[in-house]
Scaffold this motif. Structure first.
Motif, PDB file in Angstrom:
ATOM      1  N   LEU A 282      -0.497  -4.386  -0.465  1.00 15.43           N
ATOM      2  CA  LEU A 282       0.152  -5.027   0.675  1.00 15.43           C
ATOM      3  C   LEU A 282       1.199  -4.133   1.324  1.00 15.43           C
ATOM      4  CD1 LEU A 282       0.883  -7.443   2.477  1.00 15.43           C
ATOM      5  CD2 LEU A 282       2.337  -8.279   0.621  1.00 15.43           C
ATOM      6  N   GLU A 283       2.074  -3.551   0.516  1.00 19.27           N
ATOM      7  CA  GLU A 283       3.228  -2.848   1.056  1.00 19.27           C
ATOM      8  C   GLU A 283       2.856  -1.676   1.962  1.00 19.27           C
ATOM      9  OE1 GLU A 283       4.164  -5.205  -2.410  1.00 19.27           O
ATOM     10  OE2 GLU A 283       2.688  -3.616  -2.070  1.00 19.27           O
ATOM     11  N   ALA A 284       1.698  -1.080   1.714  1.00 25.05           N
ATOM     12  CA  ALA A 284       1.313   0.104   2.487  1.00 25.05           C
ATOM     13  C   ALA A 284       0.108  -0.135   3.374  1.00 25.05           C
ATOM     14  CB  ALA A 284       1.038   1.261   1.536  1.00 25.05           C
ATOM     15  N   ALA A 285      -0.354  -1.369   3.470  1.00 26.43           N
ATOM     16  CA  ALA A 285      -1.635  -1.639   4.136  1.00 26.43           C
ATOM     17  C   ALA A 285      -1.654  -1.147   5.579  1.00 26.43           C
ATOM     18  CB  ALA A 285      -1.948  -3.127   4.081  1.00 26.43           C
ATOM     19  N   GLU A 286      -0.640  -1.473   6.351  1.00 32.92           N
ATOM     20  CA  GLU A 286      -0.657  -1.093   7.764  1.00 32.92           C
ATOM     21  C   GLU A 286      -0.673   0.420   7.924  1.00 32.92           C
ATOM     22  OE1 GLU A 286       2.403  -2.972   9.991  1.00 32.92           O
ATOM     23  OE2 GLU A 286       1.626  -5.003   9.649  1.00 32.92           O
ATOM     24  N   GLU A 287       0.098   1.120   7.107  1.00 31.73           N
ATOM     25  CA  GLU A 287       0.149   2.575   7.213  1.00 31.73           C
ATOM     26  C   GLU A 287      -1.180   3.192   6.787  1.00 31.73           C
ATOM     27  OE1 GLU A 287       2.995   6.337   5.872  1.00 31.73           O
ATOM     28  OE2 GLU A 287       3.509   4.283   5.266  1.00 31.73           O
ATOM     29  N   VAL A 288      -1.780   2.655   5.724  1.00 28.29           N
ATOM     30  CA  VAL A 288      -3.070   3.172   5.257  1.00 28.29           C
ATOM     31  C   VAL A 288      -4.147   2.953   6.313  1.00 28.29           C
ATOM     32  CG1 VAL A 288      -4.910   2.852   3.564  1.00 28.29           C
ATOM     33  CG2 VAL A 288      -2.517   2.927   2.809  1.00 28.29           C
ATOM     34  N   VAL A 289      -4.162   1.776   6.918  1.00 26.90           N
ATOM     35  CA  VAL A 289      -5.158   1.484   7.953  1.00 26.90           C
ATOM     36  C   VAL A 289      -4.941   2.389   9.159  1.00 26.90           C
ATOM     37  CG1 VAL A 289      -5.992  -0.260   9.566  1.00 26.90           C
ATOM     38  CG2 VAL A 289      -5.554  -0.870   7.184  1.00 26.90           C
ATOM     39  N   ASP A 290      -3.697   2.636   9.531  1.00 26.45           N
ATOM     40  CA  ASP A 290      -3.413   3.532  10.652  1.00 26.45           C
ATOM     41  C   ASP A 290      -3.910   4.947  10.363  1.00 26.45           C
ATOM     42  OD1 ASP A 290      -2.023   4.138  13.237  1.00 26.45           O
ATOM     43  OD2 ASP A 290      -0.798   5.409  11.936  1.00 26.45           O
ATOM     44  N   LEU A 291      -3.728   5.399   9.131  1.00 18.94           N
ATOM     45  CA  LEU A 291      -4.243   6.724   8.752  1.00 18.94           C
ATOM     46  C   LEU A 291      -5.766   6.753   8.840  1.00 18.94           C
ATOM     47  CD1 LEU A 291      -1.985   7.488   5.661  1.00 18.94           C
ATOM     48  CD2 LEU A 291      -2.025   8.785   7.797  1.00 18.94           C
ATOM     49  N   ALA A 292      -6.401   5.655   8.444  1.00 21.00           N
ATOM     50  CA  ALA A 292      -7.859   5.589   8.525  1.00 21.00           C
ATOM     51  C   ALA A 292      -8.339   5.671   9.963  1.00 21.00           C
ATOM     52  CB  ALA A 292      -8.355   4.299   7.873  1.00 21.00           C
ATOM     53  N   VAL A 293      -7.659   4.973  10.857  1.00 21.76           N
ATOM     54  CA  VAL A 293      -8.020   5.014  12.279  1.00 21.76           C
ATOM     55  C   VAL A 293      -7.906   6.434  12.804  1.00 21.76           C
ATOM     56  CG1 VAL A 293      -7.341   4.256  14.581  1.00 21.76           C
ATOM     57  CG2 VAL A 293      -7.407   2.601  12.704  1.00 21.76           C
TER      58      VAL A 293
ATOM     59  N   ALA B  73      -8.064   9.138  11.207  1.00 22.20           N
ATOM     60  CA  ALA B  73      -9.030  10.040  10.564  1.00 22.20           C
ATOM     61  C   ALA B  73     -10.447   9.843  11.083  1.00 22.20           C
ATOM     62  CB  ALA B  73      -9.007   9.826   9.050  1.00 22.20           C
ATOM     63  N   GLY B  74     -10.665   8.792  11.873  1.00 24.84           N
ATOM     64  CA  GLY B  74     -11.996   8.548  12.420  1.00 24.84           C
ATOM     65  C   GLY B  74     -12.858   7.611  11.604  1.00 24.84           C
ATOM     66  N   VAL B  75     -12.244   6.879  10.652  1.00 24.43           N
ATOM     67  CA  VAL B  75     -13.002   5.885   9.880  1.00 24.43           C
ATOM     68  C   VAL B  75     -13.521   4.818  10.836  1.00 24.43           C
ATOM     69  CG1 VAL B  75     -12.833   4.107   8.095  1.00 24.43           C
ATOM     70  CG2 VAL B  75     -11.699   6.318   7.767  1.00 24.43           C
ATOM     71  N   ARG B  76     -14.763   4.396  10.631  1.00 19.39           N
ATOM     72  CA  ARG B  76     -15.386   3.416  11.520  1.00 19.39           C
ATOM     73  C   ARG B  76     -15.426   2.009  10.936  1.00 19.39           C
ATOM     74  NH1 ARG B  76     -20.767   1.827  11.975  1.00 19.39           N
ATOM     75  NH2 ARG B  76     -21.480   3.475  10.573  1.00 19.39           N
ATOM     76  N   ARG B  77     -15.518   1.903   9.613  1.00 19.18           N
ATOM     77  CA  ARG B  77     -15.681   0.590   8.979  1.00 19.18           C
ATOM     78  C   ARG B  77     -14.851   0.514   7.708  1.00 19.18           C
ATOM     79  NH1 ARG B  77     -21.695  -1.162   7.672  1.00 19.18           N
ATOM     80  NH2 ARG B  77     -21.694  -1.100   9.963  1.00 19.18           N
ATOM     81  N   ILE B  78     -14.206  -0.647   7.493  1.00 15.11           N
ATOM     82  CA  ILE B  78     -13.455  -0.894   6.266  1.00 15.11           C
ATOM     83  C   ILE B  78     -13.939  -2.203   5.652  1.00 15.11           C
ATOM     84  CG2 ILE B  78     -11.197  -1.366   5.245  1.00 15.11           C
ATOM     85  CD1 ILE B  78      -9.914   0.381   7.330  1.00 15.11           C
ATOM     86  N   VAL B  79     -14.252  -2.159   4.363  1.00 14.73           N
ATOM     87  CA  VAL B  79     -14.558  -3.364   3.593  1.00 14.73           C
ATOM     88  C   VAL B  79     -13.382  -3.602   2.653  1.00 14.73           C
ATOM     89  CG1 VAL B  79     -16.102  -4.452   1.922  1.00 14.73           C
ATOM     90  CG2 VAL B  79     -17.035  -3.021   3.765  1.00 14.73           C
ATOM     91  N   VAL B  80     -12.783  -4.780   2.754  1.00 15.70           N
ATOM     92  CA  VAL B  80     -11.562  -5.109   2.023  1.00 15.70           C
ATOM     93  C   VAL B  80     -11.895  -5.942   0.789  1.00 15.70           C
ATOM     94  CG1 VAL B  80      -9.319  -6.284   2.139  1.00 15.70           C
ATOM     95  CG2 VAL B  80     -10.238  -5.135   4.168  1.00 15.70           C
ATOM     96  N   LEU B  81     -11.310  -5.592  -0.349  1.00 13.90           N
ATOM     97  CA  LEU B  81     -11.344  -6.473  -1.510  1.00 13.90           C
ATOM     98  C   LEU B  81     -10.228  -7.491  -1.335  1.00 13.90           C
ATOM     99  CD1 LEU B  81     -12.511  -7.226  -4.270  1.00 13.90           C
ATOM    100  CD2 LEU B  81     -10.809  -5.694  -5.300  1.00 13.90           C
ATOM    101  N   SER B  82     -10.601  -8.721  -1.017  1.00 12.24           N
ATOM    102  CA  SER B  82      -9.625  -9.765  -0.749  1.00 12.24           C
ATOM    103  C   SER B  82      -9.714 -10.839  -1.826  1.00 12.24           C
ATOM    104  CB  SER B  82      -9.849 -10.323   0.656  1.00 12.24           C
ATOM    105  OG  SER B  82      -8.833 -11.234   1.009  1.00 12.24           O
ATOM    106  N   SER B  83      -9.522 -12.089  -1.459  1.00 18.15           N
ATOM    107  CA  SER B  83      -9.442 -13.161  -2.444  1.00 18.15           C
ATOM    108  C   SER B  83      -9.927 -14.476  -1.872  1.00 18.15           C
ATOM    109  CB  SER B  83      -7.992 -13.327  -2.919  1.00 18.15           C
ATOM    110  OG  SER B  83      -7.828 -14.516  -3.647  1.00 18.15           O
ATOM    111  N   ALA B  84     -10.592 -15.267  -2.710  1.00 18.08           N
ATOM    112  CA  ALA B  84     -10.992 -16.614  -2.320  1.00 18.08           C
ATOM    113  C   ALA B  84      -9.792 -17.496  -2.050  1.00 18.08           C
ATOM    114  CB  ALA B  84     -11.857 -17.236  -3.416  1.00 18.08           C
ATOM    115  N   ALA B  85      -8.619 -17.096  -2.516  1.00 14.08           N
ATOM    116  CA  ALA B  85      -7.409 -17.862  -2.223  1.00 14.08           C
ATOM    117  C   ALA B  85      -7.085 -17.845  -0.736  1.00 14.08           C
ATOM    118  CB  ALA B  85      -6.237 -17.302  -3.022  1.00 14.08           C
TER     119      ALA B  85
END
Length: 313
Positions: free
Chosen positions: A72-83, A85-97
């Motif tokens: 959680l704490e770094a999610a936005e920064e990690v996603v921004d780095l992915a963008v 870098a040219g990443v096209r698709r992200i699959v997230v391990l989330s939760s049924a909660a």
């Protein structure tokens, strides 16, 4: 095309790496400790830490798709780095909660960060991980073939971590899952008593079920230490999903459950039938079993118990 698997040495990530390699994909596996990762041959193992986004640019170079373990704490920064870098698709391990409406503070913000990026996304939301049994009951089963349980008739629908990984790998490789949140459960609802019996059968030995009070169970698991101690208050009803203190209900038959190594799952989505084999891949609440995505039969808890029998010895 290179696929980056974060959390590559976790229960799900390790199998995601294996499934992608089996599918002939180019896999880059991110871990803090490459020298002890023990990942399948064929994976490019690289060092990096999701909690330290500055370690990720080299790992992201040339990556088109990414499996994101939630931090959680770094999610936005990690996603921004992915963008960038040219990443096209992200699959997230989330939760049924998240599906159940309980999780607004842990996994939901990670999902939202990915959705806001404009990238293709899929969220995989497992409920109860079968491997929780190993963390909670493993030490006492190994010590004296005993399980301490205040809720022996508690109902859950545990899912094999390999089924979760197969759903993730399918969502990474195939195009039909973009913009979808898959809420995932195991194929059969079982009580804690039935799960203990399955482990005993896999071991070929008797396991004594010590039915006790919730207070005694709490003291036992706090003394046990490790994962059980860290999660006992939530699992036994002394706190809710957000960590707010509660009074446990001695009569209840179900409590929340933790997925993987943090507060990231639920026992079952409210309203799911208990004590019976599921007859469809998708139930009325939208919860699915792995076959709805992979086309392969989901693994029952008995298979999970056999797969992990050595871990209980």
């Amino acid at each position: 095309m290179t696929i980056l698997v974060t959390g590559a040495t976790g229960h799900v990530g390790r199998h995601v790496v294996a499934e992608l390699l089996r599918a002939g994909e180019s896999v880059r596996a991110l871990t803090r400790r490459p020298d002890t990762a023990g990942l399948p041959a064929g994976a490019q193992v690289v060092q990096g830490d999701l909690e330290r986004p500055g370690t990720l640019p080299d790992a992201l170079a040339g990556v088109e798709k990414m499996f994101l373990f939630p931090v959680l704490e770094a999610a936005e920064e990690v996603v921004d780095l992915a963008v960038r870098a040219g990443v096209r698709r992200i699959v997230v391990l989330s939760s049924a909660a998240v599906t159940a409406g309980w999780d607004t503070e842990y996994h939901l913000p990670v999902e939202r960060a990915v959705e806001a990026s404009g990238l293709e996304w899929t969220h995989v939301r497992p409920g109860e991980f079968a491997v929780n049994s190993l963390y909670m009951w493993g030490p006492s089963i190994r010590a004296d073939r005993t399980v301490v349980e205040p809720f022996p008739d508690r109902a859950g629908t545990p899912v094999h971590e390999w089924d979760i990984a197969e759903v993730v790998a399918t969502a990474l490789v195939e195009d039909g899952h973009v913009g979808t949140a898959h809420t995932l459960s195991g194929p059969r609802t079982l009580t804690a008593r039935e799960q203990v019996a399955a482990i005993a059968e896999a071991l070929g030995e008797q396991i004594r079920l010590d039915e006790t009070t919730v207070d005694r169970a709490r003291a036992f698991y706090h003394a046990q230490g490790g994962w059980a101690a860290a999660n006992a208050d939530f699992l036994l009803g002394y706190e809710d999903y957000s960590g707010v203190e509660c009074v446990p209900d001695e009569d209840r038959s179900g409590v929340g459950s933790i997925a993987d190594e943090d507060r990231s799952g639920v026992d079952h989505v409210p309203g799911e039938p208990s004590g019976e084999e599921r007859t469809a891949s998708r139930d009325a609440q939208g919860t699915i079993t792995a076959d709805a995505v992979t086309g392969r039969p989901p693994r029952p808890y008995t298979t999970w118990a056999r797969d992990h029998a050595a871990d209980f010895r």
